[in-house]
Write a protein that holds these residues in place. Structure first.
Motif, PDB file in Angstrom:
ATOM      1  N   ILE A   1      39.850  10.479  30.683  1.00  0.00           N
ATOM      2  CA  ILE A   1      39.040   9.359  30.789  1.00  0.00           C
ATOM      3  C   ILE A   1      39.474   8.243  30.904  1.00  0.00           C
ATOM      4  CG2 ILE A   1      37.011   8.470  29.590  1.00  0.00           C
ATOM      5  CD1 ILE A   1      36.753  11.401  30.508  1.00  0.00           C
ATOM      6  N   ASN A   2      39.222   7.237  31.703  1.00  0.00           N
ATOM      7  CA  ASN A   2      39.572   6.018  32.001  1.00  0.00           C
ATOM      8  C   ASN A   2      38.863   5.252  30.920  1.00  0.00           C
ATOM      9  OD1 ASN A   2      39.963   3.354  32.249  1.00  0.00           O
ATOM     10  ND2 ASN A   2      40.128   3.549  34.756  1.00  0.00           N
ATOM     11  N   GLN A   3      39.323   4.818  29.639  1.00  0.00           N
ATOM     12  CA  GLN A   3      38.707   4.099  28.586  1.00  0.00           C
ATOM     13  C   GLN A   3      38.091   2.903  28.817  1.00  0.00           C
ATOM     14  OE1 GLN A   3      37.901   5.876  25.686  1.00  0.00           O
ATOM     15  NE2 GLN A   3      39.107   7.626  26.502  1.00  0.00           N
ATOM     16  N   ASN A   4      38.520   2.313  30.243  1.00  0.00           N
ATOM     17  CA  ASN A   4      38.034   1.085  30.485  1.00  0.00           C
ATOM     18  C   ASN A   4      36.578   0.947  31.387  1.00  0.00           C
ATOM     19  OD1 ASN A   4      40.019  -0.648  29.074  1.00  0.00           O
ATOM     20  ND2 ASN A   4      41.514  -0.184  30.756  1.00  0.00           N
ATOM     21  N   ARG A   5      36.341   2.342  31.839  1.00  0.00           N
ATOM     22  CA  ARG A   5      35.339   2.571  32.602  1.00  0.00           C
ATOM     23  C   ARG A   5      34.391   3.612  32.171  1.00  0.00           C
ATOM     24  NH1 ARG A   5      36.641   3.001  38.956  1.00  0.00           N
ATOM     25  NH2 ARG A   5      34.577   2.400  38.933  1.00  0.00           N
ATOM     26  N   ILE A   6      33.899   3.272  31.005  1.00  0.00           N
ATOM     27  CA  ILE A   6      32.726   4.168  30.240  1.00  0.00           C
ATOM     28  C   ILE A   6      31.698   3.174  30.136  1.00  0.00           C
ATOM     29  CG2 ILE A   6      32.040   5.185  28.341  1.00  0.00           C
ATOM     30  CD1 ILE A   6      35.048   5.624  27.450  1.00  0.00           C
ATOM     31  N   TYR A   7      30.287   4.043  30.774  1.00  0.00           N
ATOM     32  CA  TYR A   7      29.190   3.169  30.973  1.00  0.00           C
ATOM     33  C   TYR A   7      28.019   4.168  29.997  1.00  0.00           C
ATOM     34  CZ  TYR A   7      32.135   1.633  34.660  1.00  0.00           C
ATOM     35  OH  TYR A   7      33.113   1.318  35.625  1.00  0.00           O
ATOM     36  N   SER A   8      26.978   3.310  29.816  1.00  0.00           N
ATOM     37  CA  SER A   8      25.582   3.893  29.531  1.00  0.00           C
ATOM     38  C   SER A   8      24.449   3.140  30.081  1.00  0.00           C
ATOM     39  CB  SER A   8      25.627   3.660  27.816  1.00  0.00           C
ATOM     40  OG  SER A   8      24.483   4.182  27.433  1.00  0.00           O
ATOM     41  N   THR A   9      23.604   4.063  30.302  1.00  0.00           N
ATOM     42  CA  THR A   9      22.456   4.095  31.010  1.00  0.00           C
ATOM     43  C   THR A   9      21.150   4.940  30.415  1.00  0.00           C
ATOM     44  OG1 THR A   9      21.184   3.006  33.086  1.00  0.00           O
ATOM     45  CG2 THR A   9      22.422   5.330  33.171  1.00  0.00           C
ATOM     46  N   GLY A  10      19.853   4.540  30.539  1.00  0.00           N
ATOM     47  CA  GLY A  10      19.012   5.320  30.133  1.00  0.00           C
ATOM     48  C   GLY A  10      17.536   4.644  30.616  1.00  0.00           C
ATOM     49  N   MET A  11      16.621   5.474  30.122  1.00  0.00           N
ATOM     50  CA  MET A  11      15.184   5.111  30.784  1.00  0.00           C
ATOM     51  C   MET A  11      14.509   4.834  29.323  1.00  0.00           C
ATOM     52  SD  MET A  11      12.284   6.892  32.927  1.00  0.00           S
ATOM     53  CE  MET A  11      10.445   6.211  33.121  1.00  0.00           C
ATOM     54  N   SER A  12      13.649   3.871  29.247  1.00  0.00           N
ATOM     55  CA  SER A  12      12.754   3.700  28.004  1.00  0.00           C
ATOM     56  C   SER A  12      13.698   3.755  26.806  1.00  0.00           C
ATOM     57  CB  SER A  12      11.600   4.738  28.022  1.00  0.00           C
ATOM     58  OG  SER A  12      10.522   4.282  26.949  1.00  0.00           O
ATOM     59  N   ASN A  13      13.429   4.665  25.938  1.00  0.00           N
ATOM     60  CA  ASN A  13      14.066   4.593  24.572  1.00  0.00           C
ATOM     61  C   ASN A  13      15.765   4.659  24.961  1.00  0.00           C
ATOM     62  OD1 ASN A  13      15.130   6.953  22.501  1.00  0.00           O
ATOM     63  ND2 ASN A  13      14.403   5.168  21.725  1.00  0.00           N
ATOM     64  N   GLY A  14      16.168   5.254  25.851  1.00  0.00           N
ATOM     65  CA  GLY A  14      17.503   5.202  26.562  1.00  0.00           C
ATOM     66  C   GLY A  14      17.868   4.123  26.890  1.00  0.00           C
TER      67      GLY A  14
ATOM     68  N   PHE B   1      16.714   1.064  25.697  1.00  0.00           N
ATOM     69  CA  PHE B   1      16.903   0.148  24.304  1.00  0.00           C
ATOM     70  C   PHE B   1      18.285   0.896  23.480  1.00  0.00           C
ATOM     71  CE2 PHE B   1      12.532  -0.091  24.512  1.00  0.00           C
ATOM     72  CZ  PHE B   1      12.397  -1.589  24.114  1.00  0.00           C
ATOM     73  N   MET B   2      18.608   2.356  23.671  1.00  0.00           N
ATOM     74  CA  MET B   2      19.896   2.621  23.236  1.00  0.00           C
ATOM     75  C   MET B   2      21.092   2.169  23.615  1.00  0.00           C
ATOM     76  SD  MET B   2      21.082   4.342  20.531  1.00  0.00           S
ATOM     77  CE  MET B   2      22.623   4.720  20.035  1.00  0.00           C
ATOM     78  N   SER B   3      21.166   2.083  25.157  1.00  0.00           N
ATOM     79  CA  SER B   3      22.044   1.297  25.860  1.00  0.00           C
ATOM     80  C   SER B   3      22.459  -0.049  25.466  1.00  0.00           C
ATOM     81  CB  SER B   3      21.930   1.384  27.438  1.00  0.00           C
ATOM     82  OG  SER B   3      21.665   2.902  27.930  1.00  0.00           O
ATOM     83  N   TYR B   4      21.360  -0.820  25.317  1.00  0.00           N
ATOM     84  CA  TYR B   4      21.721  -2.044  24.887  1.00  0.00           C
ATOM     85  C   TYR B   4      21.839  -2.230  23.332  1.00  0.00           C
ATOM     86  CZ  TYR B   4      19.424  -4.157  28.999  1.00  0.00           C
ATOM     87  OH  TYR B   4      19.120  -4.571  30.209  1.00  0.00           O
ATOM     88  N   GLY B   5      21.775  -1.492  22.499  1.00  0.00           N
ATOM     89  CA  GLY B   5      22.249  -1.176  21.233  1.00  0.00           C
ATOM     90  C   GLY B   5      23.630  -0.873  21.182  1.00  0.00           C
ATOM     91  N   LEU B   6      24.077  -0.056  22.282  1.00  0.00           N
ATOM     92  CA  LEU B   6      25.607   0.402  22.214  1.00  0.00           C
ATOM     93  C   LEU B   6      26.205  -0.905  22.489  1.00  0.00           C
ATOM     94  CD1 LEU B   6      25.301   3.827  23.818  1.00  0.00           C
ATOM     95  CD2 LEU B   6      26.370   3.466  21.560  1.00  0.00           C
ATOM     96  N   ALA B   7      25.969  -1.592  23.717  1.00  0.00           N
ATOM     97  CA  ALA B   7      26.610  -2.910  23.875  1.00  0.00           C
ATOM     98  C   ALA B   7      26.741  -3.924  22.858  1.00  0.00           C
ATOM     99  CB  ALA B   7      25.874  -3.574  25.220  1.00  0.00           C
TER     100      ALA B   7
ATOM    101  N   SER C   1      14.580  -4.316  21.331  1.00  0.00           N
ATOM    102  CA  SER C   1      13.816  -4.628  19.991  1.00  0.00           C
ATOM    103  C   SER C   1      14.279  -5.989  19.604  1.00  0.00           C
ATOM    104  CB  SER C   1      14.088  -3.473  18.896  1.00  0.00           C
ATOM    105  OG  SER C   1      15.303  -3.460  18.333  1.00  0.00           O
ATOM    106  N   ILE C   2      13.235  -6.447  18.855  1.00  0.00           N
ATOM    107  CA  ILE C   2      13.519  -7.924  18.085  1.00  0.00           C
ATOM    108  C   ILE C   2      14.742  -7.641  16.956  1.00  0.00           C
ATOM    109  CG2 ILE C   2      12.693  -9.557  16.625  1.00  0.00           C
ATOM    110  CD1 ILE C   2       9.986  -9.057  18.329  1.00  0.00           C
ATOM    111  N   PRO C   3      14.573  -6.704  16.355  1.00  0.00           N
ATOM    112  CA  PRO C   3      15.827  -6.602  15.227  1.00  0.00           C
ATOM    113  C   PRO C   3      17.311  -6.621  16.110  1.00  0.00           C
ATOM    114  CG  PRO C   3      13.992  -5.311  14.570  1.00  0.00           C
ATOM    115  CD  PRO C   3      13.582  -5.594  15.881  1.00  0.00           C
ATOM    116  N   THR C   4      17.320  -5.452  17.322  1.00  0.00           N
ATOM    117  CA  THR C   4      18.366  -5.526  17.953  1.00  0.00           C
ATOM    118  C   THR C   4      18.746  -6.761  18.484  1.00  0.00           C
ATOM    119  OG1 THR C   4      18.049  -3.389  18.520  1.00  0.00           O
ATOM    120  CG2 THR C   4      19.457  -4.441  19.937  1.00  0.00           C
ATOM    121  N   TYR C   5      17.832  -7.576  19.056  1.00  0.00           N
ATOM    122  CA  TYR C   5      18.160  -8.914  19.678  1.00  0.00           C
ATOM    123  C   TYR C   5      18.577 -10.052  18.651  1.00  0.00           C
ATOM    124  CZ  TYR C   5      16.865 -13.098  22.763  1.00  0.00           C
ATOM    125  OH  TYR C   5      17.057 -14.352  23.299  1.00  0.00           O
ATOM    126  N   ASN C   6      18.096  -9.927  17.422  1.00  0.00           N
ATOM    127  CA  ASN C   6      18.531 -10.869  16.514  1.00  0.00           C
ATOM    128  C   ASN C   6      19.742 -10.881  16.004  1.00  0.00           C
ATOM    129  OD1 ASN C   6      16.075 -12.379  16.791  1.00  0.00           O
ATOM    130  ND2 ASN C   6      14.930 -11.478  15.173  1.00  0.00           N
TER     131      ASN C   6
END
Length: 207
Positions: free
Chosen positions: A46-59, A61-67, A84-89
């Motif tokens: 695995i190239n550790q510099n090229r790992i990505y996350s994407t998802g739909m709806s709840n997924g 939200f989770m991708s942004y949480g991971l970022a 979500s507002i808690p994640t954003y804040n």
């Protein structure tokens, strides 16, 4: 290598979901996904510099949480999701993280303009534009309306000039619902599915 992990099933609905730190859930999905990366990395090159996350709806939200919480991801993407507002804040990214956001203006599940629990699509995009130090003036391109019967059109915003050449991209789907653009099978009752572009192909290109 493409990995399709599932979240834990909700007790009330028996539907899988990701716990991105909201609504009192205690499942450690951040730890689970970090461990999943470690497990896969132990068996594959695995190239550790090229790992990505994407998802739909709840997924999404989770991708942004991971970022916000992890330094493992080179970029993230969201379709019909948000922050979500808690994640954003509380978001505190370890580094600038490019993001691609795709959202319908007629999404009745995760409203385009936000609500009492989540930020609007445009606020989410603005956050990642700032995080990546991109220009706040985007290049705007109308996506060709190749399917005139889907009830939706799209505009493509590219915010460039960020740290290390990073960009943030935003597909605003006018009259689009809580749907994945280009999906071959529409989601019943979820609103219009824009068929003028493929969210899958655009996210892959962006990553």
């Amino acid at each position: 290598i493409v990995v399709h992990p599932n979240g834990t099933n909700k007790a009330l609905t028996n539907q899988p979901f990701w716990n991105f730190g909201n609504w009192g859930a205690t499942v450690d999905d951040f730890g689970f996904l970090e461990a999943l990366i470690d497990t896969i990395s132990a068996s594959y090159n695995i190239n550790q510099n090229r790992i990505y996350s994407t998802g739909m709806s709840n997924g999404g939200f989770m991708s942004y949480g991971l970022a916000c919480q992890s330094s493992r991801f080179a970029a993230v993407g969201s379709v019909t999701g948000g922050m979500s507002i808690p994640t954003y804040n509380s978001c505190n990214p370890a580094r600038p993280t490019p993001a691609i956001h795709i959202h319908g203006t007629s999404d009745n599940t995760v409203p385009y303009n936000g609500n009492t629990t989540s930020k609007s699509a445009e606020e989410v995009v603005a956050y990642w534009v700032s995080n990546n130090n991109c220009s706040t003036t985007p290049q705007l391109t109308a996506v060709p309306n190749t399917n005139t019967t889907d009830g939706a059109t799209a505009d493509w915003y590219v915010y460039s000039g960020g740290t290390n050449g990073h960009t943030v991209e935003f597909f605003k789907v006018t009259n689009g619902g809580h749907t994945w653009p280009g999906a071959p099978v529409p989601l019943p009752g979820a609103g219009n599915t824009c068929m003028d572009f493929s969210a899958s192909k655009e996210i892959w290109r962006f990553f």
